[in-house]
Design a protein around this motif. Structure first.
Motif, PDB file in Angstrom:
ATOM      1  N   ARG A  69     -12.547   2.295   6.458  1.00 33.92           N
ATOM      2  CA  ARG A  69     -11.551   3.375   7.345  1.00 33.92           C
ATOM      3  C   ARG A  69     -10.067   3.041   6.929  1.00 33.92           C
ATOM      4  NH1 ARG A  69     -14.276   7.641   9.581  1.00 33.92           N
ATOM      5  NH2 ARG A  69     -16.297   7.044  10.344  1.00 33.92           N
ATOM      6  N   ASN A  70      -9.646   1.814   7.107  1.00 35.77           N
ATOM      7  CA  ASN A  70      -8.214   1.268   6.856  1.00 35.77           C
ATOM      8  C   ASN A  70      -8.542  -0.239   6.197  1.00 35.77           C
ATOM      9  OD1 ASN A  70      -5.779   0.471   7.048  1.00 35.77           O
ATOM     10  ND2 ASN A  70      -5.834   0.594   9.377  1.00 35.77           N
ATOM     11  N   PRO A  71      -8.373  -0.074   4.634  1.00 29.27           N
ATOM     12  CA  PRO A  71      -8.683  -1.009   3.941  1.00 29.27           C
ATOM     13  C   PRO A  71      -7.153  -2.138   3.994  1.00 29.27           C
ATOM     14  CG  PRO A  71      -9.155   0.789   2.839  1.00 29.27           C
ATOM     15  CD  PRO A  71      -8.561   1.283   4.003  1.00 29.27           C
ATOM     16  N   GLU A 123     -17.301  11.999  15.595  1.00 29.17           N
ATOM     17  CA  GLU A 123     -16.155  12.774  15.660  1.00 29.17           C
ATOM     18  C   GLU A 123     -16.063  13.368  14.357  1.00 29.17           C
ATOM     19  OE1 GLU A 123     -12.214  14.243  16.801  1.00 29.17           O
ATOM     20  OE2 GLU A 123     -13.975  13.497  17.967  1.00 29.17           O
ATOM     21  N   ASN A 124     -16.312  12.742  13.149  1.00 24.59           N
ATOM     22  CA  ASN A 124     -16.103  13.294  11.885  1.00 24.59           C
ATOM     23  C   ASN A 124     -17.362  14.020  11.375  1.00 24.59           C
ATOM     24  OD1 ASN A 124     -13.385  12.269  11.795  1.00 24.59           O
ATOM     25  ND2 ASN A 124     -14.265  10.224  11.296  1.00 24.59           N
ATOM     26  N   LEU A 175      -9.969   6.642  24.392  1.00 19.38           N
ATOM     27  CA  LEU A 175     -10.649   7.379  25.405  1.00 19.38           C
ATOM     28  C   LEU A 175     -10.968   8.717  25.288  1.00 19.38           C
ATOM     29  CD1 LEU A 175      -8.183   6.159  28.749  1.00 19.38           C
ATOM     30  CD2 LEU A 175     -10.498   5.342  27.997  1.00 19.38           C
ATOM     31  N   LYS A 176     -10.221   9.506  24.730  1.00 15.69           N
ATOM     32  CA  LYS A 176     -10.202  10.755  24.042  1.00 15.69           C
ATOM     33  C   LYS A 176     -11.593  10.963  23.267  1.00 15.69           C
ATOM     34  CE  LYS A 176      -8.132  15.050  22.258  1.00 15.69           C
ATOM     35  NZ  LYS A 176      -7.003  15.574  21.563  1.00 15.69           N
ATOM     36  N   LEU A 177     -11.394   9.891  22.312  1.00 15.79           N
ATOM     37  CA  LEU A 177     -12.559   9.804  21.124  1.00 15.79           C
ATOM     38  C   LEU A 177     -13.986   9.431  22.172  1.00 15.79           C
ATOM     39  CD1 LEU A 177     -13.584   9.567  18.135  1.00 15.79           C
ATOM     40  CD2 LEU A 177     -13.144   6.908  18.520  1.00 15.79           C
ATOM     41  N   VAL A 178     -14.011   8.439  23.041  1.00 13.34           N
ATOM     42  CA  VAL A 178     -15.153   8.309  23.517  1.00 13.34           C
ATOM     43  C   VAL A 178     -15.831   9.273  24.591  1.00 13.34           C
ATOM     44  CG1 VAL A 178     -16.302   6.522  25.038  1.00 13.34           C
ATOM     45  CG2 VAL A 178     -14.845   5.772  23.159  1.00 13.34           C
ATOM     46  N   VAL A 179     -14.942   9.637  25.375  1.00 12.69           N
ATOM     47  CA  VAL A 179     -15.397  10.627  26.416  1.00 12.69           C
ATOM     48  C   VAL A 179     -15.828  11.863  26.021  1.00 12.69           C
ATOM     49  CG1 VAL A 179     -14.539  11.724  28.542  1.00 12.69           C
ATOM     50  CG2 VAL A 179     -13.874   9.499  28.195  1.00 12.69           C
ATOM     51  N   ARG A 180     -15.249  12.325  24.866  1.00 14.55           N
ATOM     52  CA  ARG A 180     -15.731  13.724  24.232  1.00 14.55           C
ATOM     53  C   ARG A 180     -17.310  13.677  24.192  1.00 14.55           C
ATOM     54  NH1 ARG A 180     -12.388  15.339  19.366  1.00 14.55           N
ATOM     55  NH2 ARG A 180     -10.984  15.092  20.591  1.00 14.55           N
TER      56      ARG A 180
END
Length: 430
Positions: A69-71, A123-124, A175-180
């Motif tokens: 995702r981030n080489p 998420e994706n 936090l937003k990524l996980v809690v969702r």
């Protein structure tokens, strides 16, 4: 002995709550499957478990996906960051970790990146065959008490990953990524804690689940800093008026079936401030919806056990567990709650649901004087003793429980009234 003492974390005679600890044996032996991971080990406590070998191998593929995702950030950067955090991370566990330095650091990288990549894939909307097959098990495994790594480790890995990734900004925080993707996340408050205030994923979930009830912001520090939550009493009048009961042996509540026969009604609570927001007013008990499935039962069990180490006055999860243990005695109680729309049971049978609530009540210990639902139980018990609600409930059950009975009663009543009226007119005109 001097060397062993020197390695102990913290200071002598200074209270420090355990942040990452094993489940006490008295709770574990009752139901091991609730506490042990089914698919993936996170952290050192279940590291190397033979039954989890397949996911251990799969973590390397997940790591490759994460690095892609981030080489611009190489694996060596993540390893160096974890190496710098090794000493602090080891201190967070309640026992010595028998892993060498390299193995411990590798575990932090593999497990931390696994967690982040798991949520990024969701998420994706990226399909992953392995997660698809074991999805529900992985989700609940990530929220087990013994299956955690320090949250600051996850935060550091995510920060390193996001620092050179232009797609990650303040609107895509960890936090937003996980809690969702927490169970029931749609009902959570929008208030967010600081990453520094969170010990691990289970603590974060607990924070969101109970925030509006207790304003729990941190369990790190001294009891004076986060201790008795004295502000709670002013928000709940029944805590002020009731206090501790001298007759503690009387602090109980009848089961659902008995309360129903006593005229107490049960209703689904649609607008609630937190998951344990159970209220009683005007003879009606309102409860938030409880969807009983295997993942949620495991998570709720671990929440109750996690709460045992919190130096707080009112352990809400433990109080909830003991209250539900009292309310639900057998399958009849479950059936009634299902009929009222309070419970959705996915455990296969009402007997299984009743057994879960009964074992949940044994997953934590609580001073009855500090029971969160102390006033609630007093009020419900007092109402159940009133004669009129019981008579009214019996009348409704015996004579108005179906349309034909109601029609018969109304017809009989009408006939009686007409007879009385006819008699009156006959006598008055005689």
């Amino acid at each position: 002995m001097q060397e062993r003492l020197a390695l102990l974390p913290g200071d002598a005679r200074k209270y420090e709550p355990l942040k990452l600890f094993r489940v006490p044996a008295c709770f574990r032996e009752a139901n091991k499957v609730m506490y042990e991971p089914l698919e993936v080990s996170i952290g050192p406590y279940h590291h190397g478990t033979e039954s989890l070998r397949s996911m251990e191998e799969y973590k390397w593929k997940v790591l490759r996906d994460f690095l892609s995702r981030n080489p611009d950030v190489g694996l060596d950067v993540y390893l160096l960051e974890m190496k710098n955090m090794e000493a602090d991370a080891r201190k967070w566990y309640g026992e010595s970790i028998n892993l060498g330095s390299d193995e411990f650091v590798m575990m932090l990288v593999l497990d931390g990146c696994f967690i982040i990549e798991y949520f990024l894939k969701r998420e994706n909307s990226e399909f992953d065959a392995f997660f698809g097959v074991a999805g529900w098990s992985v989700k609940s495994d990530l929220l087990l008490l013994e299956n955690q790594i320090p949250f600051f480790v996850i935060h550091k890995l995510f920060s390193v990953h996001a620092s050179l990734n232009v797609e990650c900004n303040e609107n895509c925080s960890l936090l937003k990524l996980v809690v969702r993707y927490f169970p029931g996340s749609a009902t959570f408050t929008h208030s967010k804690p600081s990453c520094k205030e969170i010990n691990h994923l289970l603590h974060l979930f607990y924070w969101y689940l109970t925030f509006n009830a207790t304003k729990i912001h941190s369990i790190i520090g001294t009891p004076e800093e986060y201790g008795t939550f004295s502000g709670i009493e002013s928000r709940y009048s029944w805590l002020e008026s009731t206090g501790k009961n001298d007759k503690q042996e009387d602090i109980t509540v009848p089961c659902v079936t008995e309360l129903h026969e006593a005229g107490v009604k049960f209703r689904l609570k649609k607008n609630f401030s937190h998951y344990f927001d159970i209220t009683f007013e005007n003879g009606i008990i309102e409860l938030p919806l409880n969807v009983l499935n295997k993942p949620w039962c495991r998570i709720l069990t671990n929440i109750v056990t996690f709460e045992q180490n919190l130096p707080m006055k009112f352990r809400i999860g433990t109080s909830y567990a003991q209250l539900m243990d009292l309310l639900v005695n057998n399958e009849k109680d479950v059936v009634l709650l299902e009929q009222k729309g309070v419970i959705e049971n996915w455990l296969g049978s009402e007997e299984a649901a009743a057994a879960f609530f009964n074992q949940l009540g044994r997953c934590g210990i609580l001073d009855i004087g500090d029971h969160y639902f102390l006033g609630f139980m007093n009020d419900v018990r007092a109402y159940a003793r009133l004669p009129w609600p019981r008579y009214r409930a019996k009348l409704m059950h015996d004579y108005f429980n179906n349309p034909w009975s109601s029609i018969s009663i109304l017809a009989g009543g009408s006939l009686l009234v007409l007879t009385v009226v006819q008699t009156y007119y006959t006598i008055s005109h005689a």
